[in-house]
Enzyme design. Structure first.
Site, PDB file in Angstrom:
ATOM      1  N   ARG A 146      -2.591   3.300  16.225  1.00 21.34           N
ATOM      2  CA  ARG A 146      -2.591   4.315  16.016  1.00 21.34           C
ATOM      3  C   ARG A 146      -3.267   5.769  16.652  1.00 21.34           C
ATOM      4  O   ARG A 146      -4.465   5.059  16.685  1.00 21.34           O
ATOM      5  CB  ARG A 146      -2.258   4.426  14.524  1.00 21.34           C
ATOM      6  CG  ARG A 146      -1.208   3.668  14.369  1.00 21.34           C
ATOM      7  CD  ARG A 146      -1.046   2.934  13.048  1.00 21.34           C
ATOM      8  NE  ARG A 146      -0.940   3.921  11.960  1.00 21.34           N
ATOM      9  CZ  ARG A 146      -0.892   4.614  10.416  1.00 21.34           C
ATOM     10  NH1 ARG A 146      -2.353   3.966  10.958  1.00 21.34           N
ATOM     11  NH2 ARG A 146      -1.021   5.092   9.625  1.00 21.34           N
ATOM     12  N   ASP A 153      -2.909  14.201   6.628  1.00 21.14           N
ATOM     13  CA  ASP A 153      -2.040  12.838   6.578  1.00 21.14           C
ATOM     14  C   ASP A 153      -1.214  13.108   5.615  1.00 21.14           C
ATOM     15  O   ASP A 153      -1.335  13.218   4.809  1.00 21.14           O
ATOM     16  CB  ASP A 153      -3.592  12.598   5.394  1.00 21.14           C
ATOM     17  CG  ASP A 153      -3.146  10.941   5.667  1.00 21.14           C
ATOM     18  OD1 ASP A 153      -1.966  10.210   5.982  1.00 21.14           O
ATOM     19  OD2 ASP A 153      -3.719  10.440   4.461  1.00 21.14           O
ATOM     20  N   HIS A 206      -4.252  18.276   0.602  1.00 16.14           N
ATOM     21  CA  HIS A 206      -5.538  17.101  -0.024  1.00 16.14           C
ATOM     22  C   HIS A 206      -5.810  17.922  -1.621  1.00 16.14           C
ATOM     23  O   HIS A 206      -6.466  17.732  -1.547  1.00 16.14           O
ATOM     24  CB  HIS A 206      -6.319  16.956   1.162  1.00 16.14           C
ATOM     25  CG  HIS A 206      -5.931  15.266   1.062  1.00 16.14           C
ATOM     26  ND1 HIS A 206      -6.412  14.643   0.160  1.00 16.14           N
ATOM     27  CD2 HIS A 206      -6.341  14.649   2.098  1.00 16.14           C
ATOM     28  CE1 HIS A 206      -6.040  13.121   0.332  1.00 16.14           C
ATOM     29  NE2 HIS A 206      -6.634  13.340   2.384  1.00 16.14           N
ATOM     30  N   LYS A 247       0.445  10.767  13.865  1.00 16.88           N
ATOM     31  CA  LYS A 247       0.924  10.915  12.066  1.00 16.88           C
ATOM     32  C   LYS A 247       1.741  12.442  12.527  1.00 16.88           C
ATOM     33  O   LYS A 247       1.077  12.889  13.446  1.00 16.88           O
ATOM     34  CB  LYS A 247       0.223  11.206  11.287  1.00 16.88           C
ATOM     35  CG  LYS A 247       0.279   9.910  10.684  1.00 16.88           C
ATOM     36  CD  LYS A 247      -0.897   9.652   9.532  1.00 16.88           C
ATOM     37  CE  LYS A 247      -1.179   8.317   8.987  1.00 16.88           C
ATOM     38  NZ  LYS A 247      -2.115   8.594   7.526  1.00 16.88           N
ATOM     39  N   GLU A 286       3.579   8.798  -0.332  1.00 19.56           N
ATOM     40  CA  GLU A 286       2.430   9.249  -1.009  1.00 19.56           C
ATOM     41  C   GLU A 286       1.528  10.158  -2.026  1.00 19.56           C
ATOM     42  O   GLU A 286       1.414  10.422  -2.669  1.00 19.56           O
ATOM     43  CB  GLU A 286       1.513   8.220   0.424  1.00 19.56           C
ATOM     44  CG  GLU A 286       0.187   8.132  -0.080  1.00 19.56           C
ATOM     45  CD  GLU A 286      -1.138   8.418   1.185  1.00 19.56           C
ATOM     46  OE1 GLU A 286      -0.324   7.477   1.627  1.00 19.56           O
ATOM     47  OE2 GLU A 286      -1.540   8.019   0.538  1.00 19.56           O
ATOM     48  N   GLU A 345       0.904  -1.154  -0.509  1.00 19.30           N
ATOM     49  CA  GLU A 345       0.164  -0.458  -0.597  1.00 19.30           C
ATOM     50  C   GLU A 345       0.963   1.106   0.479  1.00 19.30           C
ATOM     51  O   GLU A 345       2.444   1.819   0.805  1.00 19.30           O
ATOM     52  CB  GLU A 345      -1.052  -0.061   1.224  1.00 19.30           C
ATOM     53  CG  GLU A 345      -1.509   1.265   1.398  1.00 19.30           C
ATOM     54  CD  GLU A 345      -3.205   1.110   2.087  1.00 19.30           C
ATOM     55  OE1 GLU A 345      -3.395  -0.688   2.140  1.00 19.30           O
ATOM     56  OE2 GLU A 345      -4.226   1.617   2.169  1.00 19.30           O
ATOM     57  N   GLU A 389     -10.985   4.813   9.073  1.00 23.51           N
ATOM     58  CA  GLU A 389     -10.926   3.911   7.456  1.00 23.51           C
ATOM     59  C   GLU A 389     -11.567   2.923   7.537  1.00 23.51           C
ATOM     60  O   GLU A 389     -10.798   1.945   6.518  1.00 23.51           O
ATOM     61  CB  GLU A 389      -9.715   4.443   6.781  1.00 23.51           C
ATOM     62  CG  GLU A 389      -8.656   5.413   6.955  1.00 23.51           C
ATOM     63  CD  GLU A 389      -8.029   6.482   5.759  1.00 23.51           C
ATOM     64  OE1 GLU A 389      -7.407   6.929   5.454  1.00 23.51           O
ATOM     65  OE2 GLU A 389      -6.760   4.557   6.257  1.00 23.51           O
ATOM     66  N   LYS A 406      -4.323  -0.211  14.136  1.00 26.02           N
ATOM     67  CA  LYS A 406      -4.925   0.604  12.876  1.00 26.02           C
ATOM     68  C   LYS A 406      -5.772   0.425  13.882  1.00 26.02           C
ATOM     69  O   LYS A 406      -6.653  -0.461  13.016  1.00 26.02           O
ATOM     70  CB  LYS A 406      -4.486   0.546  12.003  1.00 26.02           C
ATOM     71  CG  LYS A 406      -5.797   1.959  10.961  1.00 26.02           C
ATOM     72  CD  LYS A 406      -5.211   1.425   9.502  1.00 26.02           C
ATOM     73  CE  LYS A 406      -6.466   2.774   9.111  1.00 26.02           C
ATOM     74  NZ  LYS A 406      -6.113   2.890   7.636  1.00 26.02           N
TER      75      LYS A 406
HETATM   76  C1  BDP Z   1      -3.800   7.421   4.129  1.00 26.72           C
HETATM   77  C2  BDP Z   1      -3.708   6.366   3.107  1.00 26.72           C
HETATM   78  C3  BDP Z   1      -3.697   5.139   3.391  1.00 26.72           C
HETATM   79  C4  BDP Z   1      -3.416   4.472   4.727  1.00 26.72           C
HETATM   80  C5  BDP Z   1      -3.906   5.784   5.396  1.00 26.72           C
HETATM   81  C6  BDP Z   1      -3.036   5.300   7.122  1.00 26.72           C
HETATM   82  O1  BDP Z   1      -3.833   7.198   1.946  1.00 26.72           O
HETATM   83  O2  BDP Z   1      -3.653   4.796   2.234  1.00 26.72           O
HETATM   84  O3  BDP Z   1      -4.017   3.256   5.166  1.00 26.72           O
HETATM   85  O4  BDP Z   1      -3.133   6.552   5.878  1.00 26.72           O
HETATM   86  O5  BDP Z   1      -2.330   6.325   7.509  1.00 26.72           O
HETATM   87  O6  BDP Z   1      -1.867   8.333   4.539  1.00 26.72           O
HETATM   88  O7  BDP Z   1      -3.412   4.252   7.773  1.00 26.72           O
END
Ligand code: BDP
Length: 715
Positions: free
Chosen positions: A339, A379, A535, A374, A407, A181, A306, A302
């Site tokens: 996280r 992000d 973004h 983070k 990314e 990923e 998401e 995590k």
């Molecule tokens: C985002 C990414 C995603 C990750 C997520 C994460 O787009 O693919 O799964 O962070 O950190 O930046 O969990």
């Protein structure tokens, strides 16, 4: 004539570092021949005395012998006697040799630091590499090798080092099917490989050596979006092999786990963290792992983020979930990294959500839980303010997570040297304990009494021959490790170290190339998301610009419009008191400073404010004009990078030179793509002209909107 050709051939191929094609596979561990300048001095490194061997010490010793041989042609031997040896390495040397102050110095270098010191002079000189643990000796040895690679004077070394963070990890976002990923350097080095060990052993050794050389002491082998199956026998068997392989390099393995594992692979009714049966399941699983891997590091989780399952699915808190796992791991000194990257579909400003959910839980986590945050509140954007969670949870071990894989910074196509960005975060002042309470101090244990200190970087490593896709992306792996070891190192000094080891010790190469690196991240910010914009990337691939995207049914906070809010009235996200009030999550004086557009740093102004297009910036320009200049500057900078790089031809091997040249060409084209897409789109609202002195856009907005980005070439 023939003689002349032969001579030329000889000269070209005997010159160290020049011309020989290089693939990048050896990373910064190339061990090129040193120059005549230091050869005499280094050739004295003939006899190595090793105090008490062990698998870790053996790795260190072998590496040193290999490096000396390659760099000086000297076949160093192991000497049984201390006297007459040129290098003394090992734990406990302070008992054998009488160096004034050595014991005190060792006290200052903690469990994994080291002392390197030269004693004696001239032909009697001895280099001592010692520490409180084998791991410390390993790190000291690599540091010494780095000095040799950089042709430093070794006649009078006196170094005491200790890492700032206890746990220094890479997070691999690798899926069990072999994909990665957000990986842009090929498939996973861990999963779905056929003849895993026989063929790849050397490859894994390079990985382990490279990480040991920068002090990485832990690695999470699978994606945070974790497949429950990683905890089944089939995969655990492989984890055991990886753990065995990495152990002599002082690298522990960790796994990302899926919170629903008890239900999905354990056959339980649910995965409610407060149910005994579920707690037992985790305890049994953990016991099973430790039977095979006694030094297993722990879990990364995590949860409720998401779409991932988590304790909230059962009305429980993050602390309930983390503590359940912590209890299972505790008897073995295992760690849970939980996280804080969460955002619920509540409609509240996404930048606020980690703080809103986690700060009330301060003090509720077990001692072996570390909350992983983070660097920024949204992000991994090219520029974000620091996350307000840092400094806000005094009773909790907090760790910082950076993204090494690019990314949002052009994948492995763009040269973006990330330490300048990471330093910005480390050095940001949270003010939580008055001025000087930097993010670095709020996480390294110097401000709060954290039980554990740690740091994570999302790896950019894949199966590509050069490991990271772009040769210069190797620098981000290297530099992350160096900063994890010591966040006070400067980005330029790390860059210089890396350039010397990876390419050449010639300052005619290093100076301009370092200049490219040091300016590269700001270039990316400028051509992608200047002035605090964020973004604006395509909503799923995160590569090219798509500020216009609308996707039916998609969460609004995944789409660029949510963040830029461009309309005829202006642009930017209002996070001031009159907007989402995210500013309130920061300590004073930051809250007030960010709240007022006149005092808000302009490089974050549209992060915190929605401003009219004709708003006057400190330069005297309108916001629109300022935006245009930033986008154009970004493109110009990449063109400059290209010019500077072109002049490096002949100074390094042609293979890597050409590869980088090719990548810069792509970056230059994509920078124009970004600039034109954003400006032409925003112009439909601002209705203001691009300043006349700037060149005209090279694209047409309607054409740009039709581009469908194809991910298949990027994974
Ligand atoms: C985002 C990414 C995603 C990750 C997520 C994460 O787009 O693919 O799964 O962070 O950190 O930046 O969990």
């Amino acid at each position: 004539m023939r003689g002349k050709i032969l001579l030329l051939f000889f000269l070209v191929f005997s010159m160290p570092g020049l011309m020989m094609a290089e693939s990048g596979e050896n990373l910064w561990l190339r061990y090129e021949k040193v120059s005549n300048k230091v050869l005499d001095e280094y050739s004295g490194l003939k006899k190595i005395y090793v105090e008490e061997s062990s698998p870790v010490i053996e790795v260190a010793q072998n590496e040193l012998m290999k490096a000396i041989k390659a760099m000086t042609s000297v076949d160093a031997v192991v000497n049984k006697k201390l006297a007459g040896s040129s290098i003394l390495m090992g734990v406990g040397l302070d008992e054998k040799i009488n160096i004034q102050g050595l014991k005190d110095r060792l006290k200052n270098c903690g469990p994994e630091g080291y002392v390197i010191q030269t004693i004696g002079t001239g032909s009697d000189a001895q280099v001592v590499i010692t520490a409180n643990s084998d791991a410390g000796v390993l790190y000291g040895t690599f540091a010494f090798i780095r000095m040799l690679q950089s042709e430093e004077d070794i006649a009078a070394i006196n170094i005491v080092e200790s890492p700032k963070y206890e746990l220094r990890l890479l997070n691999h976002w690798d899926n069990l099917n072999g994909t990665v990923e957000r990986g842009y350097a090929g498939h996973s080095i861990w999963w779905n490989r056929e003849k895993i060990f026989k063929v790849l052993k050397e490859h894994y050794q390079t990985y382990a050596r490279a990480n040991a050389s920068i002090g990485i002491n832990g690695t999470v082998l699978n994606n945070v979006n974790a497949a429950p199956e990683v905890l089944t026998d089939e995969y655990l068997e492989q984890v055991v092999r990886f753990a065995n392989l990495l152990r002599p390099y002082n690298i522990k393995v960790y796994l990302s786990v899926n919170f629903s594992s008890p239900a999905v692979i354990g056959g339980l009714e649910d995965s409610d963290p407060l149910r005994d049966e579920v707690r037992e399941w985790w305890k049994d699983k953990v016991e099973e792992i430790y039977e095979e891997i006694p030094d297993f590091g722990g879990f990364l989780v995590k949860a409720n983020s998401e779409g991932q399952p988590g304790p909230q699915d059962y009305g429980r808190t993050h602390a309930d979930g983390a503590n359940m796992l912590a209890e299972a791991l505790e008897p073995y000194n295992g760690i849970v990294m939980w996280r804080a990257f969460v955002y619920a579909p509540s409609g509240d400003d996404r930048a606020k959500q980690a703080y809103t959910e986690f700060v009330p839980l301060d003090g509720k986590f077990h001692e072996n839980v570390i909350v992983q945050v983070k660097n920024g509140p949204v992000d991994f954007q090219p520029r974000e303010p620091f996350s307000p969670v840092f400094g806000a949870m005094e009773e909790t071990s907090l760790m910082i997570e950076f993204q090494i894989t690019q990314e949002y910074l052009g994948f492995s196509n763009h040269l973006a040297y990330l330490p300048t960005m990471q330093k910005e975060t480390f050095e940001s002042d949270t003010y939580v304990k008055g001025p000087g309470s930097t993010v670095a101090k709020a996480t390294d244990g110097s401000l709060f009494n954290q039980k554990h200190t740690a740091i994570a970087g999302v790896a950019n490593i894949g199966r590509d021959t050069n490991w990271t896709g772009h040769h210069f992306a190797q620098a981000n792996w290297y530099a992350y490790g160096r900063l994890a070891w010591d966040h006070t190192l400067r980005a330029d000094e790390i860059g210089q170290e890396w350039l010397k080891m990876t390419f050449s010790n010639d300052s005619a190469f290093i100076d301009p190339t370092l200049n490219i690196m040091m300016r590269s991240r700001e270039a990316v910010v400028n051509y992608m998301t200047p002035l605090g914009l964020h973004h604006l990337m395509g909503w799923s691939h995160h590569h090219g610009p798509e500020p216009w995207t609308e996707i039916e049914g998609a969460r609004p906070d995944w789409l660029p419009k949510y963040y830029h809010n461009a309309s005829e009235s202006g642009i930017g996200f209002d996070r001031s008191e009159s907007g989402s009030n995210a500013v309130e999550q920061y300590e004073e004086p930051l809250a007030s400073m960010y709240n007022n557009p006149k005092t808000c740093p302009e490089n974050l102004i549209l992060w915190f404010h929605h401003l009219p297009w004709d708003y006057t910036m400190s330069s005297g320009l309108s916001l629109w004009d300022e935006l245009c200049y930033h986008y154009y500057d970004g493109v110009e900078e990449v063109r400059l990078m290209q010019k500077k790089w072109d002049r490096m031809q002949g100074m390094i091997d042609e293979e890597r030179f050409e590869h980088v040249r090719h990548k810069l060409k792509i970056q230059s084209r994509e920078a124009e793509w970004w600039r034109d897409a954003c400006l032409l789109y925003f112009q439909t609202f601002s209705k203001m002209p691009i300043p006349a002195e700037l060149e005209r856009p090279v694209h047409d907005l309607d054409e740009l909107k039709k581009i469908k980005f194809d991910m298949t070439h990027h994974n």
